[in-house]
Design a protein around this motif. Structure first.
Motif, PDB file in Angstrom:
ATOM      1  N   LYS A  22      31.655 -24.500 -23.304  1.00 37.90           N
ATOM      2  CA  LYS A  22      33.075 -24.353 -22.493  1.00 37.90           C
ATOM      3  C   LYS A  22      33.092 -23.321 -21.641  1.00 37.90           C
ATOM      4  O   LYS A  22      33.846 -23.480 -20.655  1.00 37.90           O
ATOM      5  CB  LYS A  22      34.170 -23.963 -23.574  1.00 37.90           C
ATOM      6  CG  LYS A  22      34.209 -25.239 -24.643  1.00 37.90           C
ATOM      7  CD  LYS A  22      35.417 -25.149 -25.436  1.00 37.90           C
ATOM      8  CE  LYS A  22      35.219 -26.239 -26.569  1.00 37.90           C
ATOM      9  NZ  LYS A  22      35.541 -27.378 -26.001  1.00 37.90           N
ATOM     10  N   ALA A  23      32.270 -22.065 -21.693  1.00 40.45           N
ATOM     11  CA  ALA A  23      32.279 -21.262 -20.522  1.00 40.45           C
ATOM     12  C   ALA A  23      30.669 -21.208 -19.860  1.00 40.45           C
ATOM     13  O   ALA A  23      30.056 -20.180 -20.656  1.00 40.45           O
ATOM     14  CB  ALA A  23      32.768 -19.805 -20.998  1.00 40.45           C
ATOM     15  N   LYS A  24      30.303 -21.963 -19.333  1.00 36.97           N
ATOM     16  CA  LYS A  24      29.086 -21.886 -18.572  1.00 36.97           C
ATOM     17  C   LYS A  24      28.472 -20.539 -17.960  1.00 36.97           C
ATOM     18  O   LYS A  24      29.327 -19.849 -17.334  1.00 36.97           O
ATOM     19  CB  LYS A  24      29.022 -22.854 -17.479  1.00 36.97           C
ATOM     20  CG  LYS A  24      29.328 -24.336 -17.676  1.00 36.97           C
ATOM     21  CD  LYS A  24      28.099 -25.137 -18.122  1.00 36.97           C
ATOM     22  CE  LYS A  24      28.291 -26.565 -18.787  1.00 36.97           C
ATOM     23  NZ  LYS A  24      28.480 -26.628 -20.154  1.00 36.97           N
ATOM     24  N   GLY A  25      27.407 -20.148 -18.327  1.00 37.14           N
ATOM     25  CA  GLY A  25      26.788 -18.936 -17.974  1.00 37.14           C
ATOM     26  C   GLY A  25      27.221 -17.776 -18.600  1.00 37.14           C
ATOM     27  O   GLY A  25      27.123 -16.721 -18.187  1.00 37.14           O
ATOM     28  N   SER A  26      28.021 -18.026 -19.660  1.00 34.39           N
ATOM     29  CA  SER A  26      28.589 -16.643 -20.234  1.00 34.39           C
ATOM     30  C   SER A  26      27.522 -16.248 -21.201  1.00 34.39           C
ATOM     31  O   SER A  26      26.688 -16.977 -21.829  1.00 34.39           O
ATOM     32  CB  SER A  26      29.829 -17.076 -21.153  1.00 34.39           C
ATOM     33  OG  SER A  26      29.456 -18.112 -22.020  1.00 34.39           O
ATOM     34  N   GLN A  27      27.587 -14.941 -21.417  1.00 36.43           N
ATOM     35  CA  GLN A  27      26.606 -14.147 -22.264  1.00 36.43           C
ATOM     36  C   GLN A  27      27.274 -13.476 -23.193  1.00 36.43           C
ATOM     37  O   GLN A  27      28.495 -12.743 -23.060  1.00 36.43           O
ATOM     38  CB  GLN A  27      25.872 -13.029 -21.329  1.00 36.43           C
ATOM     39  CG  GLN A  27      25.437 -13.820 -19.826  1.00 36.43           C
ATOM     40  CD  GLN A  27      24.750 -12.804 -19.174  1.00 36.43           C
ATOM     41  OE1 GLN A  27      23.356 -12.363 -19.329  1.00 36.43           O
ATOM     42  NE2 GLN A  27      25.508 -11.850 -18.539  1.00 36.43           N
ATOM     43  N   PHE A  28      26.615 -13.226 -24.370  1.00 32.35           N
ATOM     44  CA  PHE A  28      27.174 -12.526 -25.596  1.00 32.35           C
ATOM     45  C   PHE A  28      26.150 -11.693 -26.251  1.00 32.35           C
ATOM     46  O   PHE A  28      25.216 -11.948 -26.277  1.00 32.35           O
ATOM     47  CB  PHE A  28      27.799 -13.621 -26.475  1.00 32.35           C
ATOM     48  CG  PHE A  28      28.712 -14.367 -26.055  1.00 32.35           C
ATOM     49  CD1 PHE A  28      30.051 -14.055 -26.370  1.00 32.35           C
ATOM     50  CD2 PHE A  28      28.583 -15.551 -25.221  1.00 32.35           C
ATOM     51  CE1 PHE A  28      31.165 -14.817 -25.983  1.00 32.35           C
ATOM     52  CE2 PHE A  28      29.523 -16.147 -24.844  1.00 32.35           C
ATOM     53  CZ  PHE A  28      30.984 -15.746 -24.973  1.00 32.35           C
TER      54      PHE A  28
ATOM     55  N   LYS B  67      18.839 -16.341 -28.338  1.00 36.06           N
ATOM     56  CA  LYS B  67      18.807 -15.674 -27.087  1.00 36.06           C
ATOM     57  C   LYS B  67      19.986 -14.884 -26.535  1.00 36.06           C
ATOM     58  O   LYS B  67      20.366 -14.714 -25.468  1.00 36.06           O
ATOM     59  CB  LYS B  67      18.267 -16.695 -26.054  1.00 36.06           C
ATOM     60  CG  LYS B  67      16.932 -17.326 -26.192  1.00 36.06           C
ATOM     61  CD  LYS B  67      16.415 -18.191 -25.228  1.00 36.06           C
ATOM     62  CE  LYS B  67      14.980 -18.487 -25.286  1.00 36.06           C
ATOM     63  NZ  LYS B  67      14.987 -19.484 -26.452  1.00 36.06           N
ATOM     64  N   MET B  68      20.756 -14.153 -27.635  1.00 36.67           N
ATOM     65  CA  MET B  68      21.772 -13.499 -27.283  1.00 36.67           C
ATOM     66  C   MET B  68      21.234 -12.226 -26.425  1.00 36.67           C
ATOM     67  O   MET B  68      20.133 -11.695 -26.783  1.00 36.67           O
ATOM     68  CB  MET B  68      22.521 -13.000 -28.490  1.00 36.67           C
ATOM     69  CG  MET B  68      23.256 -14.303 -29.320  1.00 36.67           C
ATOM     70  SD  MET B  68      24.184 -14.016 -30.562  1.00 36.67           S
ATOM     71  CE  MET B  68      25.686 -13.154 -30.097  1.00 36.67           C
TER      72      MET B  68
END
Ligand code: G3D
Ligand code: MG
Length: 176
Positions: free
Chosen positions: A110-116, A144-145
């Motif tokens: 839902k949020a493309k390219g988001s990173q966590f 791969k966080m």
């Protein structure tokens, strides 16, 4: 208070199962307090805080997922435009670590390219701890966080570091 004229404005999300400490972490980061008397978040009101990284001013709009979980339309709005955030679990409840993959996948869709960053919260509850650092890192690596960090919203331990770590990764990605 908002810094005037930030270099960047980022939407940041706090994801994770109920009662892992999302609202407490945001309150601690934004107001530097721990309170058991806040109203449980039901809407979509962000909290605001600014950070400085390498002389850049970054305005954070922090959204903490809560009751909107079940409303599809609100969920879409919640994720839209997010840069990334913290996916949180409770170090005393292994089932909340098991949920991390689902949160991560939904956010990615839902949020493309988001990173966590993966956050193990309630580090202060040493006696009740049931998740090892090894098991948490395994989940973070598999998905791969960005990184893994352990926090306590109660004592404030590593709360600043978790947000700062996230900010540095987001900035690094923007500059590539
Ligand atoms: P949520 O927003 O993820 O649903 P909350 O979680 O922030 O509402 O926190 C859930 C409960 O865990 C709250 O307890 C809160 O006080 C407690 N909590 C949050 N973070 C920590 C922490 O780091 N350490 C400890 N010991 N407790 C924490 P109550 O009893 O108020 O429901
Ligand atoms: Mg909450």
């Amino acid at each position: 208070m908002a810094i005037s004229d930030p270099d960047y404005t980022w939407k940041i999300l706090l994801l994770g199962d109920g009662f892992v400490g999302k609202t407490s972490l945001v309150n601690r980061y934004v107001r530097n307090t721990f309170t058991k008397e806040y109203l449980h978040t039901i809407g979509m009101e962000p909290s605001f805080r600014d950070m400085k990284i390498k002389g850049l001013k970054i305005a954070l709009q922090i959204f903490d997922i809560a009751g909107q979980k079940s409303f599809q339309r609100l969920r879409e709005m919640f994720y839209r435009g997010a840069r990334g955030g913290l996916i949180t679990f409770d170090l005393t409840r292994p089932e909340t670590l098991a949920s991390v993959e689902g949160w991560y996948k939904e956010a990615h869709k839902k949020a493309k390219g988001s990173q966590f960053i993966l956050v193990g919260n309630k580090h202060d509850l040493t006696d009740q701890r049931e998740v090892s650092e090894h098991d948490a890192r395994e989940v973070a690596d598999k998905l791969k966080m960005l990184d893994y960090i352990e926090t306590s919203a109660l004592t404030g331990e590593h709360v600043e570091s978790a947000f700062m770590m996230l900010g540095k990764y987001i900035l690094k990605k923007m500059k590539r």
